[in-house]
Design a protein around this motif. Structure first.
Motif, PDB file in Angstrom:
ATOM      1  N   THR A  66       1.212  -0.549  10.643  1.00 17.36           N
ATOM      2  CA  THR A  66       2.353   0.004  11.378  1.00 17.36           C
ATOM      3  C   THR A  66       1.939   0.886  12.549  1.00 17.36           C
ATOM      4  OG1 THR A  66       4.289   1.475  11.108  1.00 17.36           O
ATOM      5  CG2 THR A  66       2.410   1.914   9.702  1.00 17.36           C
ATOM      6  N   GLY A  67       2.866   1.115  13.455  1.00 20.87           N
ATOM      7  CA  GLY A  67       2.640   2.065  14.539  1.00 20.87           C
ATOM      8  C   GLY A  67       2.863   3.501  14.083  1.00 20.87           C
ATOM      9  N   ARG A  68       3.537   3.679  12.954  1.00 16.91           N
ATOM     10  CA  ARG A  68       3.746   5.031  12.411  1.00 16.91           C
ATOM     11  C   ARG A  68       2.445   5.572  11.849  1.00 16.91           C
ATOM     12  NH1 ARG A  68       9.370   6.323  10.832  1.00 16.91           N
ATOM     13  NH2 ARG A  68      10.665   4.598  11.520  1.00 16.91           N
ATOM     14  N   SER A  69       2.426   6.870  11.564  1.00 16.71           N
ATOM     15  CA  SER A  69       1.262   7.409  10.867  1.00 16.71           C
ATOM     16  C   SER A  69       1.356   6.986   9.398  1.00 16.71           C
ATOM     17  CB  SER A  69       1.229   8.930  10.975  1.00 16.71           C
ATOM     18  OG  SER A  69       2.255   9.482  10.169  1.00 16.71           O
ATOM     19  N   VAL A  70       0.228   6.993   8.715  1.00 12.42           N
ATOM     20  CA  VAL A  70       0.191   6.585   7.308  1.00 12.42           C
ATOM     21  C   VAL A  70       1.126   7.463   6.474  1.00 12.42           C
ATOM     22  CG1 VAL A  70      -1.288   6.406   5.259  1.00 12.42           C
ATOM     23  CG2 VAL A  70      -2.125   5.605   7.478  1.00 12.42           C
ATOM     24  N   ASP A  71       1.041   8.772   6.698  1.00  8.90           N
ATOM     25  CA  ASP A  71       1.878   9.697   5.916  1.00  8.90           C
ATOM     26  C   ASP A  71       3.365   9.459   6.140  1.00  8.90           C
ATOM     27  OD1 ASP A  71      -0.004  10.970   4.511  1.00  8.90           O
ATOM     28  OD2 ASP A  71      -0.127  12.749   5.806  1.00  8.90           O
ATOM     29  N   ASP A  72       3.722   9.151   7.365  1.00  6.53           N
ATOM     30  CA  ASP A  72       5.123   8.934   7.706  1.00  6.53           C
ATOM     31  C   ASP A  72       5.672   7.700   6.983  1.00  6.53           C
ATOM     32  OD1 ASP A  72       7.478   7.990   8.920  1.00  6.53           O
ATOM     33  OD2 ASP A  72       6.936   8.728  10.892  1.00  6.53           O
ATOM     34  N   VAL A  73       4.900   6.615   6.997  1.00  3.33           N
ATOM     35  CA  VAL A  73       5.451   5.355   6.476  1.00  3.33           C
ATOM     36  C   VAL A  73       5.477   5.326   4.943  1.00  3.33           C
ATOM     37  CG1 VAL A  73       3.405   3.852   6.267  1.00  3.33           C
ATOM     38  CG2 VAL A  73       5.572   2.907   7.109  1.00  3.33           C
ATOM     39  N   LYS A  74       4.534   6.055   4.337  1.00  3.74           N
ATOM     40  CA  LYS A  74       4.388   6.021   2.870  1.00  3.74           C
ATOM     41  C   LYS A  74       5.711   6.196   2.127  1.00  3.74           C
ATOM     42  CE  LYS A  74      -0.217   7.477   1.511  1.00  3.74           C
ATOM     43  NZ  LYS A  74      -1.059   8.672   1.425  1.00  3.74           N
ATOM     44  N   GLY A  75       6.476   7.216   2.516  1.00  8.59           N
ATOM     45  CA  GLY A  75       7.700   7.545   1.799  1.00  8.59           C
ATOM     46  C   GLY A  75       8.871   6.638   2.112  1.00  8.59           C
ATOM     47  N   ARG A  76       8.680   5.687   3.011  1.00  7.13           N
ATOM     48  CA  ARG A  76       9.784   4.815   3.416  1.00  7.13           C
ATOM     49  C   ARG A  76       9.706   3.432   2.794  1.00  7.13           C
ATOM     50  NH1 ARG A  76      11.855   7.342   7.644  1.00  7.13           N
ATOM     51  NH2 ARG A  76      10.575   9.055   8.400  1.00  7.13           N
ATOM     52  N   LEU A  77       8.648   3.189   2.007  1.00  8.98           N
ATOM     53  CA  LEU A  77       8.371   1.822   1.571  1.00  8.98           C
ATOM     54  C   LEU A  77       9.143   1.435   0.318  1.00  8.98           C
ATOM     55  CD1 LEU A  77       4.495   1.768   2.163  1.00  8.98           C
ATOM     56  CD2 LEU A  77       6.298   0.909   3.673  1.00  8.98           C
ATOM     57  N   GLY A  78       9.180   2.332  -0.664  1.00  8.58           N
ATOM     58  CA  GLY A  78       9.825   1.988  -1.924  1.00  8.58           C
ATOM     59  C   GLY A  78       8.955   1.113  -2.804  1.00  8.58           C
ATOM     60  N   PHE A  79       7.709   0.906  -2.399  1.00  9.51           N
ATOM     61  CA  PHE A  79       6.746   0.208  -3.250  1.00  9.51           C
ATOM     62  C   PHE A  79       5.363   0.675  -2.809  1.00  9.51           C
ATOM     63  CE2 PHE A  79       4.353  -3.068  -0.857  1.00  9.51           C
ATOM     64  CZ  PHE A  79       4.933  -2.886   0.380  1.00  9.51           C
ATOM     65  N   GLU A  80       4.329   0.355  -3.606  1.00  7.43           N
ATOM     66  CA  GLU A  80       2.992   0.817  -3.270  1.00  7.43           C
ATOM     67  C   GLU A  80       2.094  -0.332  -2.843  1.00  7.43           C
ATOM     68  OE1 GLU A  80       0.282   3.554  -5.583  1.00  7.43           O
ATOM     69  OE2 GLU A  80       2.274   4.285  -6.185  1.00  7.43           O
ATOM     70  N   PRO A  81       1.858  -0.462  -1.542  1.00  8.07           N
ATOM     71  CA  PRO A  81       0.943  -1.532  -1.110  1.00  8.07           C
ATOM     72  C   PRO A  81      -0.493  -1.126  -1.431  1.00  8.07           C
ATOM     73  CG  PRO A  81       1.549  -0.183   0.765  1.00  8.07           C
ATOM     74  CD  PRO A  81       2.293   0.379  -0.425  1.00  8.07           C
ATOM     75  N   GLN A  82      -1.399  -2.114  -1.455  1.00  4.60           N
ATOM     76  CA  GLN A  82      -2.802  -1.777  -1.709  1.00  4.60           C
ATOM     77  C   GLN A  82      -3.404  -1.011  -0.530  1.00  4.60           C
ATOM     78  OE1 GLN A  82      -1.416  -4.664  -2.606  1.00  4.60           O
ATOM     79  NE2 GLN A  82      -2.439  -5.583  -4.375  1.00  4.60           N
ATOM     80  N   MET A  83      -2.937  -1.301   0.693  1.00  2.00           N
ATOM     81  CA  MET A  83      -3.524  -0.678   1.880  1.00  2.00           C
ATOM     82  C   MET A  83      -2.438  -0.328   2.901  1.00  2.00           C
ATOM     83  SD  MET A  83      -6.419  -3.573   2.003  1.00  2.00           S
ATOM     84  CE  MET A  83      -5.203  -4.594   1.233  1.00  2.00           C
ATOM     85  N   ILE A  84      -2.690   0.771   3.636  1.00  2.00           N
ATOM     86  CA  ILE A  84      -1.807   1.119   4.754  1.00  2.00           C
ATOM     87  C   ILE A  84      -2.672   1.447   5.968  1.00  2.00           C
ATOM     88  CG2 ILE A  84      -0.037   2.686   5.649  1.00  2.00           C
ATOM     89  CD1 ILE A  84       0.804   3.313   2.810  1.00  2.00           C
ATOM     90  N   VAL A  85      -2.394   0.786   7.076  1.00  2.00           N
ATOM     91  CA  VAL A  85      -3.044   1.113   8.343  1.00  2.00           C
ATOM     92  C   VAL A  85      -1.967   1.648   9.271  1.00  2.00           C
ATOM     93  CG1 VAL A  85      -4.185   0.162  10.378  1.00  2.00           C
ATOM     94  CG2 VAL A  85      -4.900  -0.577   8.103  1.00  2.00           C
ATOM     95  N   GLY A  86      -2.211   2.817   9.861  1.00  2.00           N
ATOM     96  CA  GLY A  86      -1.205   3.434  10.712  1.00  2.00           C
ATOM     97  C   GLY A  86      -1.612   3.509  12.171  1.00  2.00           C
ATOM     98  N   ASN A  87      -0.752   4.095  12.996  1.00  6.95           N
ATOM     99  CA  ASN A  87      -1.049   4.334  14.410  1.00  6.95           C
ATOM    100  C   ASN A  87      -1.540   3.087  15.146  1.00  6.95           C
ATOM    101  OD1 ASN A  87      -0.561   7.158  15.361  1.00  6.95           O
ATOM    102  ND2 ASN A  87      -1.637   7.613  13.456  1.00  6.95           N
ATOM    103  N   HIS A  88      -0.846   1.971  14.947  1.00  9.32           N
ATOM    104  CA  HIS A  88      -1.118   0.720  15.673  1.00  9.32           C
ATOM    105  C   HIS A  88      -2.510   0.162  15.391  1.00  9.32           C
ATOM    106  CE1 HIS A  88       2.411   1.937  18.018  1.00  9.32           C
ATOM    107  NE2 HIS A  88       1.829   3.109  18.160  1.00  9.32           N
TER     108      HIS A  88
END
Ligand SMILES: [Mg+2]
Length: 266
Positions: A66-88
């Protein structure tokens, strides 16, 4: 090559083929899993979609890119992905020291934006500091052209090289050499030794993935607003993601039809 609609016999065959390997499922957030909304802070994944994503993680590695930061997107998912990449693509990689250095590369820009904060907010431009990137949102600006001119005039005064790219009613600014989403998804595929990637996204910052994807990956653009997109397939709107996940889950839980009969169990 023009994009093809995913929900056709050809699209379905491509989907079944990639799922028979062990692909990484990499997904953008805004405009792909969550509707674009006036206030970015309101964006969330619908519960019925989150439920399907949670089930998908039981079968395959799932990454949010995502283009969002990791911390920002975490709480919006409603599920736990194995990996999150933030800031584009710039955040969540494997080199934290490099990330810290890149964060500091945006300090001259931070100072410039703070110095012109009144002028920016007067034009309806909202400054978002995401650590490894900055976003200038003009969705709420009364005059979008005026807002864009002000932004480009300001950026011209910056005497430190950065990379800028447009998004939907936003100008994004990232450190010059920060990895983009394309580099990030290739790194993720290698890190989880996946057979390839199924990637879906809806915006300018997703094009580096579409452009750099080998033929055996499956790339999907959400929306037909960018006919020159390098994605292989498109779907019409985020709501169609549910249909995609339902089809994926039905393929994943159905054993592959085989020409050779499996030995009968005693
Ligand atoms: Mg997006």
């Amino acid at each position: 090559m023009p994009m093809h609609y995913l929900f056709t016999p050809e699209g379905d065959a491509a989907l079944v083929a990639i799922l028979r390997g062990r692909p990484l499922i990499a997904l953008d957030f805004d405009g792909t899993l969550a509707d674009i909304v006036d206030r970015p802070s309101d964006a969330r994944i619908a519960p019925e979609l989150a439920l399907r994503l949670a089930t998908l993680t039981e079968h395959l590695p799932v990454a949010i890119v995502t283009g969002r930061s990791v911390d920002d997107v975490k709480g919006r998912l409603g599920f736990e992905p194995q990996m999150i990449v933030g800031n584009h693509g710039a955040e969540g990689g494997f080199d934290l020291r490099e990330e810290a250095a890149r964060r500091a590369e945006l300090d001259p820009l931070r100072r410039l934006l703070i110095a012109h904060q009144m002028q920016l907010s007067g034009a309806g431009i909202d400054i978002e500091d995401k650590g490894l990137s900055m976003a200038l949102h003009y969705r709420l600006a009364p005059d979008a052209d005026k807002a864009l001119t002000l932004i480009s005039d300001l950026l011209e005064r910056l005497d430190y090289p950065v990379r800028t790219f447009a998004g939907k009613m936003v100008v994004n600014i990232v450190p010059l050499l920060a990895p983009d989403k394309g580099a990030a998804v290739h790194d993720l595929v290698a890190a989880c030794t996946a057979s390839g990637a199924l990637f879906a996204g809806d915006d300018v910052n997703d094009e580096p993935v579409f452009e750099s994807a080998p033929d055996h990956w499956l790339t999907i653009r959400v929306g037909q607003d960018h006919p020159e997109s390098r994605a292989q397939y498109y779907i019409n709107q985020p709501q169609e993601m549910q249909r995609l996940f339902d089809r994926m889950l039905s393929v994943l839980i159905t054993p592959p039809a085989s020409g050779t009969a499996s030995p009968a169990k005693p």
